[in-house]
Design a protein around this motif. Structure first.
Motif, PDB file in Angstrom:
ATOM      1  N   MET A   1     -36.139 -45.635  20.484  1.00 18.97           N
ATOM      2  CA  MET A   1     -35.188 -44.638  20.899  1.00 18.97           C
ATOM      3  C   MET A   1     -35.966 -43.448  21.461  1.00 18.97           C
ATOM      4  O   MET A   1     -36.895 -42.949  20.835  1.00 18.97           O
ATOM      5  CB  MET A   1     -34.336 -44.196  19.702  1.00 18.97           C
ATOM      6  N   ASP A   2     -35.549 -43.035  22.627  1.00 15.23           N
ATOM      7  CA  ASP A   2     -36.112 -41.836  23.237  1.00 15.23           C
ATOM      8  C   ASP A   2     -35.254 -40.643  22.830  1.00 15.23           C
ATOM      9  O   ASP A   2     -34.028 -40.740  22.792  1.00 15.23           O
ATOM     10  CB  ASP A   2     -36.108 -41.947  24.762  1.00 15.23           C
ATOM     11  N   ILE A   3     -35.901 -39.517  22.543  1.00 17.70           N
ATOM     12  CA  ILE A   3     -35.187 -38.296  22.188  1.00 17.70           C
ATOM     13  C   ILE A   3     -35.609 -37.185  23.141  1.00 17.70           C
ATOM     14  O   ILE A   3     -36.802 -36.977  23.361  1.00 17.70           O
ATOM     15  CB  ILE A   3     -35.474 -37.867  20.737  1.00 17.70           C
ATOM     16  N   GLY A  10     -37.975 -29.775  19.428  1.00 18.66           N
ATOM     17  CA  GLY A  10     -37.585 -30.679  18.362  1.00 18.66           C
ATOM     18  C   GLY A  10     -38.428 -30.456  17.122  1.00 18.66           C
ATOM     19  O   GLY A  10     -39.288 -29.582  17.075  1.00 18.66           O
ATOM     20  N   SER A  11     -38.163 -31.268  16.120  1.00 15.34           N
ATOM     21  CA  SER A  11     -38.920 -31.171  14.878  1.00 15.34           C
ATOM     22  C   SER A  11     -39.004 -32.545  14.233  1.00 15.34           C
ATOM     23  O   SER A  11     -38.236 -33.455  14.562  1.00 15.34           O
ATOM     24  CB  SER A  11     -38.266 -30.181  13.915  1.00 15.34           C
ATOM     25  N   ASP A  12     -39.928 -32.676  13.320  1.00 14.23           N
ATOM     26  CA  ASP A  12     -40.066 -33.930  12.593  1.00 14.23           C
ATOM     27  C   ASP A  12     -38.799 -34.251  11.802  1.00 14.23           C
ATOM     28  O   ASP A  12     -38.392 -35.407  11.717  1.00 14.23           O
ATOM     29  CB  ASP A  12     -41.265 -33.879  11.641  1.00 14.23           C
ATOM     30  N   SER A  13     -38.167 -33.230  11.239  1.00 14.44           N
ATOM     31  CA  SER A  13     -36.957 -33.476  10.449  1.00 14.44           C
ATOM     32  C   SER A  13     -35.807 -33.975  11.327  1.00 14.44           C
ATOM     33  O   SER A  13     -35.018 -34.819  10.902  1.00 14.44           O
ATOM     34  CB  SER A  13     -36.546 -32.230   9.670  1.00 14.44           C
ATOM     35  N   LEU A  14     -35.707 -33.488  12.562  1.00 12.89           N
ATOM     36  CA  LEU A  14     -34.669 -33.985  13.470  1.00 12.89           C
ATOM     37  C   LEU A  14     -34.941 -35.423  13.883  1.00 12.89           C
ATOM     38  O   LEU A  14     -34.024 -36.239  13.973  1.00 12.89           O
ATOM     39  CB  LEU A  14     -34.575 -33.102  14.712  1.00 12.89           C
ATOM     40  N   ILE A  39     -30.310 -33.947  22.778  1.00 11.18           N
ATOM     41  CA  ILE A  39     -29.794 -32.901  21.906  1.00 11.18           C
ATOM     42  C   ILE A  39     -29.979 -31.568  22.616  1.00 11.18           C
ATOM     43  O   ILE A  39     -31.099 -31.166  22.910  1.00 11.18           O
ATOM     44  CB  ILE A  39     -30.535 -32.875  20.559  1.00 11.18           C
ATOM     45  N   GLY A  40     -28.863 -30.919  22.905  1.00  8.58           N
ATOM     46  CA  GLY A  40     -28.918 -29.644  23.604  1.00  8.58           C
ATOM     47  C   GLY A  40     -28.401 -28.506  22.744  1.00  8.58           C
ATOM     48  O   GLY A  40     -27.463 -28.681  21.961  1.00  8.58           O
ATOM     49  N   LEU A  41     -29.005 -27.366  22.878  1.00  2.64           N
ATOM     50  CA  LEU A  41     -28.580 -26.164  22.182  1.00  2.64           C
ATOM     51  C   LEU A  41     -27.913 -25.244  23.191  1.00  2.64           C
ATOM     52  O   LEU A  41     -28.461 -24.982  24.263  1.00  2.64           O
ATOM     53  CB  LEU A  41     -29.795 -25.463  21.563  1.00  2.64           C
TER      54      LEU A  41
END
Length: 102
Positions: A1-3, A10-14, A39-41
């Motif tokens: 999966m590409d993020i 991003g972060s390791d937790s995400l 994932i957009g903010l």
């Protein structure tokens, strides 16, 4: 999966949250060629943070793309909503393939 992260880092937790959600789709592995999570903010008119998540699922059989979306102030809930929508779309595809849904 590409993020892909839009508007923030991003972060390791995400990534761990996304990987945990991806496990839900494992039963459809034979039908899925790949996944891309974006994932957009964004900020609302009042300045509140809102996350917009889309999950593109590329189908192995015909190359079609199913899309799950989620929006929430909580990034975890937004990710979960996108995977919920993608899982529902995959279930529909399975029913179609079995001739149970037209």
């Amino acid at each position: 999966m590409d993020i892909v992260y839009l508007g923030f880092s991003g972060s390791d937790s995400l990534e761990a949250e996304a990987a945990a959600q991806l496990i839900r789709l494992e039963r459809y592995a034979a039908k899925v060629f790949g996944c891309k999570l974006a994932i957009g903010l964004t900020r609302t008119d009042r300045g509140n943070i809102r996350y917009d998540v889309s999950l593109d699922v590329l189908m192995a059989e015909d190359g079609a793309t199913l899309i799950g979306h989620g929006q929430n102030e909580s990034i975890e809930l937004a990710i979960g909503s996108a995977f919920d929508a993608a899982e529902r779309a995959l279930q529909i595809e399975v029913f179609k393939a079995r001739g149970r849904l037209r």
